[in-house]
Design an enzyme around this catalytic site. Structure first.
Site, PDB file in Angstrom:
ATOM      1  N   THR A 183      -6.319  -0.582   8.190  1.00 10.24           N
ATOM      2  CA  THR A 183      -6.005   0.370   9.251  1.00 10.24           C
ATOM      3  C   THR A 183      -7.257   0.800  10.020  1.00 10.24           C
ATOM      4  OG1 THR A 183      -5.310   2.668   9.573  1.00 10.24           O
ATOM      5  CG2 THR A 183      -6.139   2.137   7.419  1.00 10.24           C
ATOM      6  N   ALA A 197       0.845  -1.194   0.000  1.00  9.11           N
ATOM      7  CA  ALA A 197       0.000   0.000   0.000  1.00  9.11           C
ATOM      8  C   ALA A 197       0.876   1.238   0.000  1.00  9.11           C
ATOM      9  CB  ALA A 197      -0.895   0.016   1.242  1.00  9.11           C
ATOM     10  N   TYR A 226       2.906  18.602  14.855  1.00  8.76           N
ATOM     11  CA  TYR A 226       1.803  19.261  14.141  1.00  8.76           C
ATOM     12  C   TYR A 226       0.798  19.864  15.136  1.00  8.76           C
ATOM     13  CZ  TYR A 226       3.296  16.429  10.070  1.00  8.76           C
ATOM     14  OH  TYR A 226       3.992  15.832   9.051  1.00  8.76           O
ATOM     15  N   LYS A 234      -7.995   3.269   1.719  1.00 11.44           N
ATOM     16  CA  LYS A 234      -8.016   1.994   2.443  1.00 11.44           C
ATOM     17  C   LYS A 234      -9.467   1.562   2.703  1.00 11.44           C
ATOM     18  CE  LYS A 234      -5.040  -0.172   3.851  1.00 11.44           C
ATOM     19  NZ  LYS A 234      -4.169  -1.236   3.254  1.00 11.44           N
ATOM     20  N   TYR A 287      -5.581   8.906   2.272  1.00 12.85           N
ATOM     21  CA  TYR A 287      -5.065   7.579   2.636  1.00 12.85           C
ATOM     22  C   TYR A 287      -6.186   6.708   3.190  1.00 12.85           C
ATOM     23  CZ  TYR A 287      -2.995   3.970   5.651  1.00 12.85           C
ATOM     24  OH  TYR A 287      -2.704   2.775   6.268  1.00 12.85           O
ATOM     25  N   GLU A 322      -7.752   3.772  10.638  1.00 13.01           N
ATOM     26  CA  GLU A 322      -8.044   5.143  10.178  1.00 13.01           C
ATOM     27  C   GLU A 322      -9.304   5.203   9.319  1.00 13.01           C
ATOM     28  OE1 GLU A 322      -4.574   7.428   9.055  1.00 13.01           O
ATOM     29  OE2 GLU A 322      -3.274   6.164  10.277  1.00 13.01           O
ATOM     30  N   GLY A 381      -7.145  18.327   8.005  1.00 12.34           N
ATOM     31  CA  GLY A 381      -8.037  17.188   8.272  1.00 12.34           C
ATOM     32  C   GLY A 381      -7.476  16.220   9.298  1.00 12.34           C
TER      33      GLY A 381
HETATM   34  P1  NAD Z   1       5.064   0.688   4.098  1.00 10.79           P
HETATM   35  O1  NAD Z   1       4.797   1.955   3.358  1.00 10.79           O
HETATM   36  O2  NAD Z   1       6.206   0.612   5.046  1.00 10.79           O
HETATM   37  O3  NAD Z   1       5.292  -0.498   3.035  1.00 10.79           O
HETATM   38  C1  NAD Z   1       4.484  -0.655   1.914  1.00 10.79           C
HETATM   39  C2  NAD Z   1       5.164  -1.671   0.992  1.00 10.79           C
HETATM   40  O4  NAD Z   1       4.312  -1.832  -0.155  1.00 10.79           O
HETATM   41  C3  NAD Z   1       6.525  -1.204   0.474  1.00 10.79           C
HETATM   42  O5  NAD Z   1       7.450  -2.272   0.524  1.00 10.79           O
HETATM   43  C4  NAD Z   1       6.245  -0.796  -0.950  1.00 10.79           C
HETATM   44  O6  NAD Z   1       7.354  -0.963  -1.816  1.00 10.79           O
HETATM   45  C5  NAD Z   1       5.105  -1.724  -1.337  1.00 10.79           C
HETATM   46  N1  NAD Z   1       4.260  -1.151  -2.391  1.00 10.79           N
HETATM   47  C6  NAD Z   1       3.731   0.091  -2.436  1.00 10.79           C
HETATM   48  N2  NAD Z   1       3.052   0.257  -3.576  1.00 10.79           N
HETATM   49  C7  NAD Z   1       3.114  -0.919  -4.245  1.00 10.79           C
HETATM   50  C8  NAD Z   1       2.607  -1.366  -5.493  1.00 10.79           C
HETATM   51  N3  NAD Z   1       1.867  -0.562  -6.275  1.00 10.79           N
HETATM   52  N4  NAD Z   1       2.853  -2.637  -5.878  1.00 10.79           N
HETATM   53  C9  NAD Z   1       3.598  -3.469  -5.095  1.00 10.79           C
HETATM   54  N5  NAD Z   1       4.136  -3.080  -3.918  1.00 10.79           N
HETATM   55  C10 NAD Z   1       3.897  -1.824  -3.507  1.00 10.79           C
HETATM   56  O7  NAD Z   1       3.684   0.315   4.780  1.00 10.79           O
HETATM   57  P2  NAD Z   1       3.427  -0.385   6.185  1.00 10.79           P
HETATM   58  O8  NAD Z   1       3.420   0.651   7.238  1.00 10.79           O
HETATM   59  O9  NAD Z   1       4.286  -1.568   6.315  1.00 10.79           O
HETATM   60  O10 NAD Z   1       1.923  -0.859   5.985  1.00 10.79           O
HETATM   61  C11 NAD Z   1       1.613  -2.146   5.449  1.00 10.79           C
HETATM   62  C12 NAD Z   1       0.100  -2.310   5.410  1.00 10.79           C
HETATM   63  O11 NAD Z   1      -0.426  -2.221   6.729  1.00 10.79           O
HETATM   64  C13 NAD Z   1      -0.610  -1.248   4.586  1.00 10.79           C
HETATM   65  O12 NAD Z   1      -1.654  -1.869   3.893  1.00 10.79           O
HETATM   66  C14 NAD Z   1      -1.137  -0.281   5.630  1.00 10.79           C
HETATM   67  O13 NAD Z   1      -2.306   0.362   5.169  1.00 10.79           O
HETATM   68  C15 NAD Z   1      -1.424  -1.214   6.779  1.00 10.79           C
HETATM   69  N6  NAD Z   1      -1.345  -0.609   8.126  1.00 10.79           N
HETATM   70  C16 NAD Z   1      -0.247   0.109   8.497  1.00 10.79           C
HETATM   71  C17 NAD Z   1      -0.186   0.631   9.793  1.00 10.79           C
HETATM   72  C18 NAD Z   1       1.027   1.387  10.284  1.00 10.79           C
HETATM   73  O14 NAD Z   1       1.016   1.894  11.404  1.00 10.79           O
HETATM   74  N7  NAD Z   1       2.110   1.476   9.516  1.00 10.79           N
HETATM   75  C19 NAD Z   1      -1.241   0.420  10.679  1.00 10.79           C
HETATM   76  C20 NAD Z   1      -2.351  -0.319  10.255  1.00 10.79           C
HETATM   77  C21 NAD Z   1      -2.386  -0.841   8.974  1.00 10.79           C
HETATM   78  P1  TYD Z   2       2.022   9.284  11.530  1.00 12.08           P
HETATM   79  O1  TYD Z   2       3.187   8.555  12.087  1.00 12.08           O
HETATM   80  O2  TYD Z   2       2.173   9.966  10.203  1.00 12.08           O
HETATM   81  O3  TYD Z   2       0.807   8.262  11.498  1.00 12.08           O
HETATM   82  P2  TYD Z   2      -0.791   8.547  11.224  1.00 12.08           P
HETATM   83  O4  TYD Z   2      -0.950   9.886  10.611  1.00 12.08           O
HETATM   84  O5  TYD Z   2      -1.116   7.455  10.255  1.00 12.08           O
HETATM   85  O6  TYD Z   2      -1.453   8.401  12.541  1.00 12.08           O
HETATM   86  O7  TYD Z   2       1.582  10.385  12.585  1.00 12.08           O
HETATM   87  C1  TYD Z   2       1.266  10.033  13.926  1.00 12.08           C
HETATM   88  C2  TYD Z   2       0.815  11.291  14.626  1.00 12.08           C
HETATM   89  O8  TYD Z   2       1.935  12.194  14.722  1.00 12.08           O
HETATM   90  C3  TYD Z   2      -0.267  12.046  13.874  1.00 12.08           C
HETATM   91  O9  TYD Z   2      -1.150  12.646  14.818  1.00 12.08           O
HETATM   92  C4  TYD Z   2       0.497  13.140  13.132  1.00 12.08           C
HETATM   93  C5  TYD Z   2       1.647  13.439  14.073  1.00 12.08           C
HETATM   94  N1  TYD Z   2       2.902  13.872  13.427  1.00 12.08           N
HETATM   95  C6  TYD Z   2       3.539  15.037  13.844  1.00 12.08           C
HETATM   96  O10 TYD Z   2       3.070  15.749  14.760  1.00 12.08           O
HETATM   97  N2  TYD Z   2       4.696  15.410  13.216  1.00 12.08           N
HETATM   98  C7  TYD Z   2       5.240  14.684  12.207  1.00 12.08           C
HETATM   99  O11 TYD Z   2       6.309  15.083  11.646  1.00 12.08           O
HETATM  100  C8  TYD Z   2       4.577  13.473  11.796  1.00 12.08           C
HETATM  101  C9  TYD Z   2       5.139  12.629  10.685  1.00 12.08           C
HETATM  102  C10 TYD Z   2       3.408  13.107  12.440  1.00 12.08           C
END
Ligand code: NAD
Ligand code: TYD
Length: 348
Positions: free
Chosen positions: A131, A84, A213, A160, A156, A133, A289
C-alpha cells in the site's frame, strides 16, 4: 504447467486478481490460499470455482507448519501475496492481529519460498502487494514516489511497511527474486462494506447515517480495482526483479467531495430527490493518527511497463454503484455475516 500461489484471493483485490489469472492463463495452475476471515468470501469468486486450472486452499499464513506442508506438496513458480488484515480502523483496535498476519504471515511465505527455491531462482518470483500508506502522510503538495521514505502512522501501515522491508531484505540477503508494488486506495465490486465507498453505498441504500471522520478534508487517490488487477498482472510478468512500482489512479478526492458525489449519483439511481442522501452525512469523531493526504506518482510503471488506468473515475464509480445495486443479496450476506457460516462449515 506453472504453479502460481495467490494468497488472499477470496478478498476484495485478491478476488479480481484470481479471476483475471484463472481466465487469462489456462496454462497456469492457480492455487488460491485464504483463511476466509471476515473479509474473505468465496462468493467473490464463485464464477471461476469450477475451472480446471483453479484450486482453493483454506489455510492461515500465520501457521508456519501449514505453510511448510503446502510448499512440500507443491513446487510454486510464482507467489502473489495479497492476504492481509487491511482495515486501518481495525488495526487501531487490534494491532497485534495485523502484526501476526501482515508481518509473521509474510515471513512464513518468504521462508517457505526461500527454502523451496534454494538458490535456484530461475523463472521464480515472489510478488508482494502493498500500500501507499507505508509512506505516511503528504501535506497539501507533492506525490509519493518509489524513493519516498517510509513513515507509517497507523498500525496497519506499520505492519505493511515491516513486511515490505522483510521482502526487500530477503532480496538483498538471499537473492530472493521479488517485485513489490505500493498502491493507492482501491474501489470496485466485492469491496467489504467497512471501507469508505462500499460502506457509504450500503448506508445510502439503507438510509443510515454516513459517518464522515473529522472535517472530511482528508484526501485519497482512488483507483478502480480492475485497473489494479491489470497492473498486478503486468508487474508479475514484466516487472524487474528487486524493483518497486507505485500504482495510483491520478485521481485525488477530498473525502467530503467524494461523499457528496456518491450521494448525488445514488439519489439519481434510487429515484430520490436530489439532496436526500446528503442529509445522511454525519460528522463524527476523527480517526486517531488520521493521515491527511495520499497521492501517488505512478509515472515509473507508466514509463517502464506502459500501464495507466483504463477507466475514468466517473466510469469506475458508475460501474461500482451499479454492481452494488444489482448485487444487494451479496451486500446483505456480507453485512449479516451469513456467508461466513456457510463457507466456514464447508471448509472446516
Ligand atoms: P481484504 O481485507 O479485502 O482481503 C484480505 C484477504 O486476505 C481476505 O480474503 C482474508 O480472508 C485473507 N486473509 C486475511 N488474513 C489471512 C491469513 N492470516 N491467512 C490467509 N488469508 C488471510 O483486503 P484487500 O483490500 O483485498 O487488500 C489485499 C492486499 O492489497 C492487502 O495486502 C492490502 O494491504 C493491499 N492493498 C489494499 C488496498 C485497498 O485499497 N484495499 C490498496 C493498496 C494495497
Ligand atoms: P478507508 O476506506 O478506511 O481507507 P484508508 O483509511 O485505508 O484510506 O478510508 C478512506 C478515507 O475515508 C479515510 O480518510 C478515512 C475516511 N472514512 C470516513 O470518513 N468515514 C468512514 O466511515 C470510513 C470507513 C472512512
Amino acid at each position: 504447467m506453472k504453479k502460481i500461489l495467490i494468497t488472499g484471493g477470496a478478498g476484495f483485490i485478491g478476488s479480481h486478481v484470481v479471476r483475471r489469472f484463472v481466465n487469462k492463463y489456462p496454462e497456469y495452475q492457480i492455487f488460491n490460499l485464504d483463511a476466509l476471515t471476515y473479509a474473505g468470501n468465496l462468493e467473490n469468486i464463485k464464477d471461476i470455482e469450477n475451472q480446471s486450472n483453479y484450486t482453493f486452499v483454506k489455510g492461515n499464513i500465520v501457521d508456519e507448519s501449514f505453510i511448510n506442508e503446502l510448499f512440500s506438496l507443491h513446487n510454486f513458480d510464482g507467489i502473489l501475496h495479497l492476504a492481509a488484515e487491511s482495515h486501518v480502523d481495525r488495526s487501531i483496535e487490534d494491532p497485534l492481529a495485523f502484526v501476526k498476519t501482515n508481518v509473521i504471515g509474510t515471513m512464513n511465505l518468504l521462508n517457505a519460498a526461500k527454502n523451496q527455491w534454494k538458490n535456484n531462482f530461475e523463472a521464480k518470483r515472489f510478488y508482494h502487494i502493498s500500500t501507499d500508506e507505508v509512506y505516511g502522510s503528504l501535506g497539501a503538495e507533492g506525490l509519493f514516489t518509489e524513493t519516498t521514505s517510509y513513515d507509517p502512522n497507523s498500525p496497519y501501515s506499520a505492519s505493511k511497511a515491516s513486511s515490505d522491508h522483510f521482502v526487500r531484505a530477503y532480496g538483498e540477503t538471499y537473492g530472493l527474486p521479488y517485485v513489490l508494488t505500493n498502491c493507492s486506495n482501491n474501489y470496485g465490486s466485492y469491496h467489504f462494506p467497512e471501507k469508505l465507498i462500499p460502506l457509504f453505498i450500503n448506508n445510502i441504500i439503507n438510509n443510515k447515517p454516513l459517518p464522515v471522520y473529522g472535517d472530511g478534508n482528508y484526501t485519497r487517490d482512488w483507483l478502480f480495482v480492475e485497473d489494479h488487477a491489470i497492473a498486478i498482472d503486468l508487474v508479475f510478468h514484466e516487472g524487474k526483479n528487486h524493483e518497486t512500482y507505485n500504482i495510483g489512479g491520478f485521481n485525488e478526492w477530498k473525502n467530503i467531495d467524494l461523499v457528496k458525489l456518491l450521494c448525488q449519483i445514488m439519489d439519481e439511481k434510487l429515484g430520490r430527490s436530489q439532496g436526500t442522501s446528503q442529509e445522511l452525512i454525519t460528522y463524527v469523531k476523527d480517526r486517531p493518527g488520521h493521515d491527511l493526504r495520499y497521492a501517488i506518482d505512478a509515472s515509473k510503471i507508466n514509463k517502464e511497463l506502459g500501464w495507466k488506468p483504463s477507466v475514468t473515475f466517473e466510469e469506475g464509480l458508475e460501474k461500482t454503484i451499479n454492481w452494488y445495486l444489482n448485487n444487494e443479496e451479496w451486500l446483505q450476506n456480507v453485512t449479516s455475516g451469513s456467508y461466513k457460516d456457510y463457507y466456514q462449515k464447508q471448509y472446516s
